[in-house]
Write a protein that holds these residues in place. Sequence first.
Motif, PDB file in Angstrom:
ATOM      1  N   GLY A  90     -67.918 -14.695-100.841  1.00  0.00           N
ATOM      2  CA  GLY A  90     -68.092 -13.423-101.531  1.00  0.00           C
ATOM      3  C   GLY A  90     -69.492 -12.871-101.371  1.00  0.00           C
ATOM      4  N   LEU A  91     -70.494 -13.741-101.533  1.00  0.00           N
ATOM      5  CA  LEU A  91     -71.880 -13.305-101.382  1.00  0.00           C
ATOM      6  C   LEU A  91     -72.174 -12.907 -99.937  1.00  0.00           C
ATOM      7  N   GLY A  92     -71.591 -13.641 -98.992  1.00  0.00           N
ATOM      8  CA  GLY A  92     -71.795 -13.310 -97.583  1.00  0.00           C
ATOM      9  C   GLY A  92     -71.212 -11.955 -97.221  1.00  0.00           C
ATOM     10  N   LEU A  93     -70.014 -11.660 -97.743  1.00  0.00           N
ATOM     11  CA  LEU A  93     -69.414 -10.349 -97.491  1.00  0.00           C
ATOM     12  C   LEU A  93     -70.251  -9.239 -98.127  1.00  0.00           C
ATOM     13  N   LEU A  94     -70.798  -9.512 -99.323  1.00  0.00           N
ATOM     14  CA  LEU A  94     -71.670  -8.526 -99.973  1.00  0.00           C
ATOM     15  C   LEU A  94     -72.906  -8.265 -99.123  1.00  0.00           C
ATOM     16  N   ALA A  95     -73.541  -9.340 -98.647  1.00  0.00           N
ATOM     17  CA  ALA A  95     -74.721  -9.175 -97.793  1.00  0.00           C
ATOM     18  C   ALA A  95     -74.361  -8.419 -96.516  1.00  0.00           C
ATOM     19  N   GLY A  96     -73.169  -8.689 -95.962  1.00  0.00           N
ATOM     20  CA  GLY A  96     -72.728  -7.989 -94.760  1.00  0.00           C
ATOM     21  C   GLY A  96     -72.520  -6.508 -94.999  1.00  0.00           C
ATOM     22  N   LEU A  97     -71.937  -6.154 -96.142  1.00  0.00           N
ATOM     23  CA  LEU A  97     -71.730  -4.745 -96.475  1.00  0.00           C
ATOM     24  C   LEU A  97     -73.062  -4.026 -96.682  1.00  0.00           C
ATOM     25  N   LEU A  98     -74.002  -4.688 -97.335  1.00  0.00           N
ATOM     26  CA  LEU A  98     -75.332  -4.095 -97.524  1.00  0.00           C
ATOM     27  C   LEU A  98     -76.012  -3.872 -96.179  1.00  0.00           C
ATOM     28  N   PHE A  99     -75.909  -4.849 -95.302  1.00  0.00           N
ATOM     29  CA  PHE A  99     -76.493  -4.778 -93.962  1.00  0.00           C
ATOM     30  C   PHE A  99     -75.884  -3.622 -93.162  1.00  0.00           C
ATOM     31  N   ALA A 100     -74.559  -3.521 -93.187  1.00  0.00           N
ATOM     32  CA  ALA A 100     -73.875  -2.447 -92.465  1.00  0.00           C
ATOM     33  C   ALA A 100     -74.224  -1.095 -93.058  1.00  0.00           C
ATOM     34  N   GLY A 101     -74.246  -1.005 -94.388  1.00  0.00           N
ATOM     35  CA  GLY A 101     -74.572   0.264 -95.037  1.00  0.00           C
ATOM     36  C   GLY A 101     -75.974   0.730 -94.714  1.00  0.00           C
ATOM     37  N   GLU A 102     -76.901  -0.208 -94.640  1.00  0.00           N
ATOM     38  CA  GLU A 102     -78.287   0.148 -94.306  1.00  0.00           C
ATOM     39  C   GLU A 102     -78.356   0.865 -92.956  1.00  0.00           C
ATOM     40  N   PHE A 103     -77.742   0.269 -91.936  1.00  0.00           N
ATOM     41  CA  PHE A 103     -77.838   0.864 -90.610  1.00  0.00           C
ATOM     42  C   PHE A 103     -77.033   2.152 -90.495  1.00  0.00           C
ATOM     43  N   LEU A 104     -75.913   2.222 -91.185  1.00  0.00           N
ATOM     44  CA  LEU A 104     -75.145   3.472 -91.186  1.00  0.00           C
ATOM     45  C   LEU A 104     -75.981   4.612 -91.755  1.00  0.00           C
ATOM     46  N   LEU A 105     -76.660   4.361 -92.870  1.00  0.00           N
ATOM     47  CA  LEU A 105     -77.457   5.402 -93.506  1.00  0.00           C
ATOM     48  C   LEU A 105     -78.661   5.787 -92.661  1.00  0.00           C
ATOM     49  N   VAL A 106     -79.272   4.811 -92.004  1.00  0.00           N
ATOM     50  CA  VAL A 106     -80.418   5.126 -91.146  1.00  0.00           C
ATOM     51  C   VAL A 106     -79.993   6.019 -89.986  1.00  0.00           C
ATOM     52  N   TYR A 107     -78.920   5.609 -89.286  1.00  0.00           N
ATOM     53  CA  TYR A 107     -78.469   6.397 -88.133  1.00  0.00           C
ATOM     54  C   TYR A 107     -77.998   7.781 -88.560  1.00  0.00           C
ATOM     55  N   ALA A 108     -77.244   7.845 -89.652  1.00  0.00           N
ATOM     56  CA  ALA A 108     -76.759   9.149 -90.120  1.00  0.00           C
ATOM     57  C   ALA A 108     -77.911   9.998 -90.628  1.00  0.00           C
ATOM     58  N   GLY A 109     -78.856   9.386 -91.327  1.00  0.00           N
ATOM     59  CA  GLY A 109     -79.983  10.135 -91.863  1.00  0.00           C
ATOM     60  C   GLY A 109     -80.843  10.753 -90.780  1.00  0.00           C
ATOM     61  N   LEU A 110     -80.954  10.072 -89.635  1.00  0.00           N
ATOM     62  CA  LEU A 110     -81.773  10.597 -88.532  1.00  0.00           C
ATOM     63  C   LEU A 110     -81.209  11.889 -87.946  1.00  0.00           C
ATOM     64  N   SER A 111     -79.936  12.167 -88.199  1.00  0.00           N
ATOM     65  CA  SER A 111     -79.364  13.427 -87.719  1.00  0.00           C
ATOM     66  C   SER A 111     -79.730  14.589 -88.637  1.00  0.00           C
ATOM     67  N   TYR A 112     -80.343  14.276 -89.790  1.00  0.00           N
ATOM     68  CA  TYR A 112     -80.730  15.321 -90.737  1.00  0.00           C
ATOM     69  C   TYR A 112     -82.248  15.480 -90.861  1.00  0.00           C
ATOM     70  N   THR A 113     -82.975  14.381 -90.739  1.00  0.00           N
ATOM     71  CA  THR A 113     -84.414  14.435 -90.962  1.00  0.00           C
ATOM     72  C   THR A 113     -85.162  13.961 -89.728  1.00  0.00           C
ATOM     73  N   THR A 114     -86.491  14.041 -89.783  1.00  0.00           N
ATOM     74  CA  THR A 114     -87.310  13.663 -88.628  1.00  0.00           C
ATOM     75  C   THR A 114     -87.576  12.157 -88.625  1.00  0.00           C
ATOM     76  N   VAL A 115     -87.987  11.654 -87.472  1.00  0.00           N
ATOM     77  CA  VAL A 115     -88.314  10.228 -87.351  1.00  0.00           C
ATOM     78  C   VAL A 115     -89.478   9.867 -88.260  1.00  0.00           C
ATOM     79  N   SER A 116     -90.510  10.731 -88.294  1.00  0.00           N
ATOM     80  CA  SER A 116     -91.681  10.440 -89.114  1.00  0.00           C
ATOM     81  C   SER A 116     -91.305  10.307 -90.580  1.00  0.00           C
ATOM     82  N   ARG A 117     -90.524  11.233 -91.083  1.00  0.00           N
ATOM     83  CA  ARG A 117     -90.121  11.193 -92.481  1.00  0.00           C
ATOM     84  C   ARG A 117     -89.236   9.970 -92.745  1.00  0.00           C
ATOM     85  N   SER A 118     -88.327   9.696 -91.823  1.00  0.00           N
ATOM     86  CA  SER A 118     -87.399   8.580 -92.043  1.00  0.00           C
ATOM     87  C   SER A 118     -88.159   7.251 -92.105  1.00  0.00           C
TER      88      SER A 118
END
Length: 318
Positions: A90-118
């Motif tokens: 259960g904890l491993g799946l939670l850590a995996g979801l957090l890990f996946a969510g982090e990269f999803l938000l970074v990649y998606a966020g870069l389509s809205y804001t600049t690299v410097s701000r991100s």
Amino acid sequence: MAAGRRAAAAIIMTAIAITERRAELDGAASATLVLLCLLWGLQQVAIKAAMTGFSPVLQGGLRSLGALALLWVWAALRGMRLFERDGTLGLGLLAGLLFAGEFLLVYAGLSYTTVSRSILFLYTAPFLVSVGAHLLLPGERMRGVQAAGLACAFVGVAVAFADGLRLPTNREMIGDLMVLAAAVLWAATTLVIKGSKLVRASSTKVLFYQLAVSGAVMPLASLLMGEAGVTAPGPLALACLAFQIVVVAFASYLAWFWLVARYPAARLSAFTFLTPLFGVLSGALLLGERVSASLAAAMLLVCAGIWLVNRRAPAAGA
């Protein structure tokens, strides 16, 4: 590719050579962290170069799947049981979801804001890790000088990217919030590992959870986001994706999670401020991008901050 395999082996062997849990970073751990930050800085260039053949979020998914296959082989060769019941699923799946969510938000966020701000918003994560460790993890209370060191390192990153900062547009604010949320997930991943049964699991199994979940989630997210997917990958795009798979997602993350389980979170997190600076230098050397004159001052501030965070506490009788 051969150089990538040698670098991967060197990272893993250096981390394995450090065998005790310690309250302070030693020379081997510090050198490993600097190498990891250098590789993560190079990864920023590799992601940008690989975009000629792979969409960003799909690229992250392929990276996780490729590294997952390598990790499986690594575990088999070392006789590790990845599916053994140890109460960490259960904890491993939670850590995996957090890990996946982090990269999803970074990649998606870069389509809205600049690299410097991100970068500035993403590197609030070390503060969040340190505050969380101070409040939640016994034995990892942060001293005033460590807080000052983190602030000094963050100012260094801000100085390096000051040229790209200004008041945000409404669109940029959306991206800023997405990247800030990614920083929260990055910190949460570290704290979940440090404060749970995962800290006693092998770094191989901890990474296995995260690669497996992100490898399943990110390609699906890429499809739902309507990305172009695989376009026309040439030799450069394929080489950059291979670098991300072998050196970054497999070797460097395996070493990082090994270090997370054995050293104080705040001391480790301070080193990550080097990553954006190495990214700037890599972009200048490999892509011909402009470097501001303030980079030297930024590097000095970051190094001073790392020194303050890792400075030994005075003896009780001093």
